[in-house]
Structure formats: C-alpha cells, structure tokens
Scaffold this motif. Structure first.
Motif, PDB file in Angstrom:
ATOM      1  N   SER A  97      -3.960  24.614  -4.466  1.00 38.24           N
ATOM      2  CA  SER A  97      -4.823  23.655  -3.776  1.00 38.24           C
ATOM      3  C   SER A  97      -4.055  22.352  -3.595  1.00 38.24           C
ATOM      4  CB  SER A  97      -6.082  23.399  -4.614  1.00 38.24           C
ATOM      5  OG  SER A  97      -5.734  22.742  -5.825  1.00 38.24           O
ATOM      6  N   ALA A  98      -4.716  21.371  -3.001  1.00 42.13           N
ATOM      7  CA  ALA A  98      -4.079  20.057  -2.837  1.00 42.13           C
ATOM      8  C   ALA A  98      -3.745  19.456  -4.204  1.00 42.13           C
ATOM      9  CB  ALA A  98      -4.985  19.120  -2.042  1.00 42.13           C
ATOM     10  N   GLU A  99      -4.609  19.692  -5.193  1.00 44.17           N
ATOM     11  CA  GLU A  99      -4.382  19.172  -6.547  1.00 44.17           C
ATOM     12  C   GLU A  99      -3.363  20.012  -7.320  1.00 44.17           C
ATOM     13  OE1 GLU A  99      -7.745  20.020  -5.582  1.00 44.17           O
ATOM     14  OE2 GLU A  99      -7.837  18.030  -4.699  1.00 44.17           O
ATOM     15  N   ASN A 100      -3.205  21.259  -6.931  1.00 49.51           N
ATOM     16  CA  ASN A 100      -2.291  22.184  -7.591  1.00 49.51           C
ATOM     17  C   ASN A 100      -1.418  22.858  -6.522  1.00 49.51           C
ATOM     18  OD1 ASN A 100      -1.246  23.621  -9.812  1.00 49.51           O
ATOM     19  ND2 ASN A 100      -2.514  25.379  -9.286  1.00 49.51           N
ATOM     20  N   PRO A 101      -0.469  22.093  -5.943  1.00 54.18           N
ATOM     21  CA  PRO A 101       0.331  22.615  -4.828  1.00 54.18           C
ATOM     22  C   PRO A 101       1.310  23.710  -5.259  1.00 54.18           C
ATOM     23  CG  PRO A 101       1.135  20.471  -5.485  1.00 54.18           C
ATOM     24  CD  PRO A 101      -0.098  20.733  -6.307  1.00 54.18           C
ATOM     25  N   LEU A 102       1.757  24.449  -4.287  1.00 54.68           N
ATOM     26  CA  LEU A 102       2.715  25.525  -4.477  1.00 54.68           C
ATOM     27  C   LEU A 102       4.111  24.917  -4.622  1.00 54.68           C
ATOM     28  CD1 LEU A 102       2.787  28.621  -4.520  1.00 54.68           C
ATOM     29  CD2 LEU A 102       3.202  28.555  -2.057  1.00 54.68           C
ATOM     30  N   ILE A 103       4.506  24.635  -5.861  1.00 57.31           N
ATOM     31  CA  ILE A 103       5.828  24.088  -6.152  1.00 57.31           C
ATOM     32  C   ILE A 103       6.403  24.832  -7.356  1.00 57.31           C
ATOM     33  CG2 ILE A 103       5.408  21.787  -5.198  1.00 57.31           C
ATOM     34  CD1 ILE A 103       4.957  20.804  -8.071  1.00 57.31           C
ATOM     35  N   PRO A 104       7.726  24.897  -7.461  1.00 54.19           N
ATOM     36  CA  PRO A 104       8.324  25.559  -8.617  1.00 54.19           C
ATOM     37  C   PRO A 104       7.849  24.936  -9.934  1.00 54.19           C
ATOM     38  CG  PRO A 104       9.967  25.147  -6.935  1.00 54.19           C
ATOM     39  CD  PRO A 104       8.719  24.421  -6.513  1.00 54.19           C
ATOM     40  N   GLN A 105       7.624  25.794 -10.898  1.00 55.94           N
ATOM     41  CA  GLN A 105       7.169  25.375 -12.226  1.00 55.94           C
ATOM     42  C   GLN A 105       8.249  25.735 -13.249  1.00 55.94           C
ATOM     43  OE1 GLN A 105       4.105  23.810 -12.651  1.00 55.94           O
ATOM     44  NE2 GLN A 105       4.017  23.905 -10.423  1.00 55.94           N
ATOM     45  N   PRO A 106       9.224  24.857 -13.465  1.00 58.53           N
ATOM     46  CA  PRO A 106      10.304  25.177 -14.401  1.00 58.53           C
ATOM     47  C   PRO A 106       9.748  25.468 -15.800  1.00 58.53           C
ATOM     48  CG  PRO A 106      10.791  23.174 -13.180  1.00 58.53           C
ATOM     49  CD  PRO A 106       9.372  23.537 -12.890  1.00 58.53           C
ATOM     50  N   GLU A 107      10.243  26.542 -16.380  1.00 55.34           N
ATOM     51  CA  GLU A 107       9.821  26.902 -17.738  1.00 55.34           C
ATOM     52  C   GLU A 107      10.888  26.565 -18.770  1.00 55.34           C
ATOM     53  OE1 GLU A 107       8.693  31.043 -17.369  1.00 55.34           O
ATOM     54  OE2 GLU A 107       6.609  30.441 -17.071  1.00 55.34           O
ATOM     55  N   ARG A 108      12.055  26.136 -18.291  1.00 51.32           N
ATOM     56  CA  ARG A 108      13.126  25.767 -19.215  1.00 51.32           C
ATOM     57  C   ARG A 108      13.364  24.267 -19.177  1.00 51.32           C
ATOM     58  NH1 ARG A 108      18.372  29.322 -18.807  1.00 51.32           N
ATOM     59  NH2 ARG A 108      17.666  30.263 -16.893  1.00 51.32           N
ATOM     60  N   GLY A 140       1.934  30.588 -14.247  1.00 53.71           N
ATOM     61  CA  GLY A 140       3.180  30.025 -14.765  1.00 53.71           C
ATOM     62  C   GLY A 140       4.128  29.774 -13.616  1.00 53.71           C
ATOM     63  N   LYS A 141       5.335  30.351 -13.694  1.00 52.21           N
ATOM     64  CA  LYS A 141       6.343  30.166 -12.649  1.00 52.21           C
ATOM     65  C   LYS A 141       6.144  31.094 -11.456  1.00 52.21           C
ATOM     66  CE  LYS A 141       9.605  33.371 -14.796  1.00 52.21           C
ATOM     67  NZ  LYS A 141      10.919  33.509 -15.391  1.00 52.21           N
ATOM     68  N   TRP A 142       5.232  32.061 -11.548  1.00 51.39           N
ATOM     69  CA  TRP A 142       5.018  33.066 -10.504  1.00 51.39           C
ATOM     70  C   TRP A 142       4.086  32.577  -9.402  1.00 51.39           C
ATOM     71  CZ3 TRP A 142       7.470  37.747 -10.264  1.00 51.39           C
ATOM     72  CH2 TRP A 142       8.174  38.145 -11.404  1.00 51.39           C
ATOM     73  N   TRP A 143       4.505  32.768  -8.143  1.00 49.47           N
ATOM     74  CA  TRP A 143       3.689  32.498  -6.968  1.00 49.47           C
ATOM     75  C   TRP A 143       3.128  33.845  -6.521  1.00 49.47           C
ATOM     76  CZ3 TRP A 143       6.905  28.922  -3.243  1.00 49.47           C
ATOM     77  CH2 TRP A 143       7.396  27.820  -3.960  1.00 49.47           C
ATOM     78  N   ILE A 144       1.814  33.957  -6.368  1.00 49.96           N
ATOM     79  CA  ILE A 144       1.188  35.260  -6.145  1.00 49.96           C
ATOM     80  C   ILE A 144       0.295  35.221  -4.905  1.00 49.96           C
ATOM     81  CG2 ILE A 144      -0.259  37.042  -7.202  1.00 49.96           C
ATOM     82  CD1 ILE A 144       0.529  35.686  -9.928  1.00 49.96           C
ATOM     83  N   SER A 145       0.350  36.312  -4.134  1.00 55.78           N
ATOM     84  CA  SER A 145      -0.484  36.459  -2.940  1.00 55.78           C
ATOM     85  C   SER A 145      -0.930  37.909  -2.838  1.00 55.78           C
ATOM     86  CB  SER A 145       0.298  36.066  -1.682  1.00 55.78           C
ATOM     87  OG  SER A 145       1.419  36.922  -1.520  1.00 55.78           O
ATOM     88  N   SER A 146      -1.894  38.146  -1.961  1.00 57.21           N
ATOM     89  CA  SER A 146      -2.305  39.523  -1.726  1.00 57.21           C
ATOM     90  C   SER A 146      -2.519  39.748  -0.238  1.00 57.21           C
ATOM     91  CB  SER A 146      -3.576  39.858  -2.503  1.00 57.21           C
ATOM     92  OG  SER A 146      -4.667  39.135  -2.007  1.00 57.21           O
ATOM     93  N   ASP A 147      -2.360  40.991   0.148  1.00 54.06           N
ATOM     94  CA  ASP A 147      -2.614  41.419   1.522  1.00 54.06           C
ATOM     95  C   ASP A 147      -3.267  42.786   1.401  1.00 54.06           C
ATOM     96  OD1 ASP A 147      -2.697  41.910   4.211  1.00 54.06           O
ATOM     97  OD2 ASP A 147      -0.531  42.087   4.473  1.00 54.06           O
ATOM     98  N   GLY A 148      -4.602  42.800   1.485  1.00 56.20           N
ATOM     99  CA  GLY A 148      -5.339  44.035   1.233  1.00 56.20           C
ATOM    100  C   GLY A 148      -5.191  44.423  -0.235  1.00 56.20           C
ATOM    101  N   GLU A 149      -4.728  45.638  -0.488  1.00 54.92           N
ATOM    102  CA  GLU A 149      -4.523  46.098  -1.869  1.00 54.92           C
ATOM    103  C   GLU A 149      -3.108  45.854  -2.369  1.00 54.92           C
ATOM    104  OE1 GLU A 149      -5.720  50.135  -2.359  1.00 54.92           O
ATOM    105  OE2 GLU A 149      -7.805  49.703  -1.923  1.00 54.92           O
TER     106      GLU A 149
END
Length: 172
Positions: A97-108, A140-149
């Motif tokens: 969302s606007a408050e939680n944008p799609l940006i890299p989330q470094p874990e190290r 976490g660091k994963w960006w996730i989407s879906s398209d149907g199943e």
C-alpha cells in the motif's frame, strides 16, 4: 640407496599430476556453472516437502502444489512459484500500500533498500516478464503476487552482484 629417493620423487610427482588433473575436472564444472549464471533450480510436489528439505521459505503454505524455484548461488535473488492462493500466507505478511510500498527489505545488517535492484534478473520459463512489479503482498524480503491459481514470489538482487549470462529457458 640413491634409487629410493628418486623412486619416491617420481611417485610424488605422479600423485601431484593426478591431483592436478582431477582438480581440472572440478574447475571445468565450476566454469560450466558460471556460464549458466550461477543458478540452481528446485521443484517439489508440495510446500511441505520443500520445507522438509529446508529449501522452500516458511511462509509458503504446506498445501501449496507444484512448487518451483530458481536462485542465484552468488547473490540474494530468488524466484518461486506454486499452485494455490494467497489465502494461506502467515498473518505477518503485509499488503502492499502507500504506507507499505513495494521496496526491498534487507534482512542482513549493513544493507539498505538502495543496495538492491527491483527488477528480476533470473530467467525461468514459468516466470512472466515483470511479474515482480505486480506484487501485492510482502512476506519479509519476498514480494508476492498471484494470477489465478498461480502464485509468484521474488526477492531482489544486490546491485553489486554481477548478473551473468543465463541460458534462455525453454518456453520463453
């Protein structure tokens, strides 16, 4: 007595030559992997099976089917797909969302979002071009989407990692 040291020297040189030749086989395999972009792939029937082997991330639902992935052994980028839905994701995954944008989330420690690319550089026949930009959820660091199943997940690569030539996947 002079023959014995000479015999030992010949045996030692022969052993060294054999060791050197066997190392060349390993070197050849490494160069072949390098030409393939230092990538490894995996496939599991279910998310649970991939977790047992400690390959599939914990957020993937156990009942996810046909789990496939590719990763770069010299970096952080990962592509993953499975058949299922976003319904089984853990509660700590967040909607983009606007408050939680799609940006890299470094874990190290020591990395910032600016240290990462935001476009997928790995190639897989099952990964639609630009799919990472369609992500609607972050775990976490994963960006996730879906398209149907079909569910797709991506982790960004560091900008300093060299992107080597990869073979074009069949079907691309």
């Amino acid at each position: 007595m002079a023959r014995r040291p000479r015999t030992l020297a010949v045996v030692a040189l022969g052993g060294l030559a054999a060791l050197t030749l066997s190392a060349c086989g390993g070197l050849s395999e490494s160069l072949e992997e390098r030409n393939d972009g230092h990538t490894k792939t995996y496939a599991f029937d279910t998310g649970k099976a991939g977790k047992v082997d400690e390959v599939v991330p914990s957020w993937v639902p156990d009942d996810a089917a046909t789990v496939q992935g590719i990763f770069r052994t010299t970096g952080m980028e990962r592509l993953l797909t499975y058949r299922g839905s976003l319904d089984g994701l853990p509660a700590d995954c967040t909607t983009v969302s606007a408050e939680n944008p799609l940006i890299p989330q470094p874990e190290r420690e020591g990395f910032t979002a600016d240290d990462f690319r935001t476009d997928a550089t790995l190639l897989a026949a099952w990964w639609p071009d630009g799919q990472e930009k369609a992500s609607t959820v972050m775990c976490g660091k994963w960006w996730i989407s879906s398209d149907g199943e079909d569910v797709y997940a991506f982790t960004p690569e560091l900008t300093r990692v060299e992107i080597e030539k990869q073979p074009t996947p069949e079907g691309k």
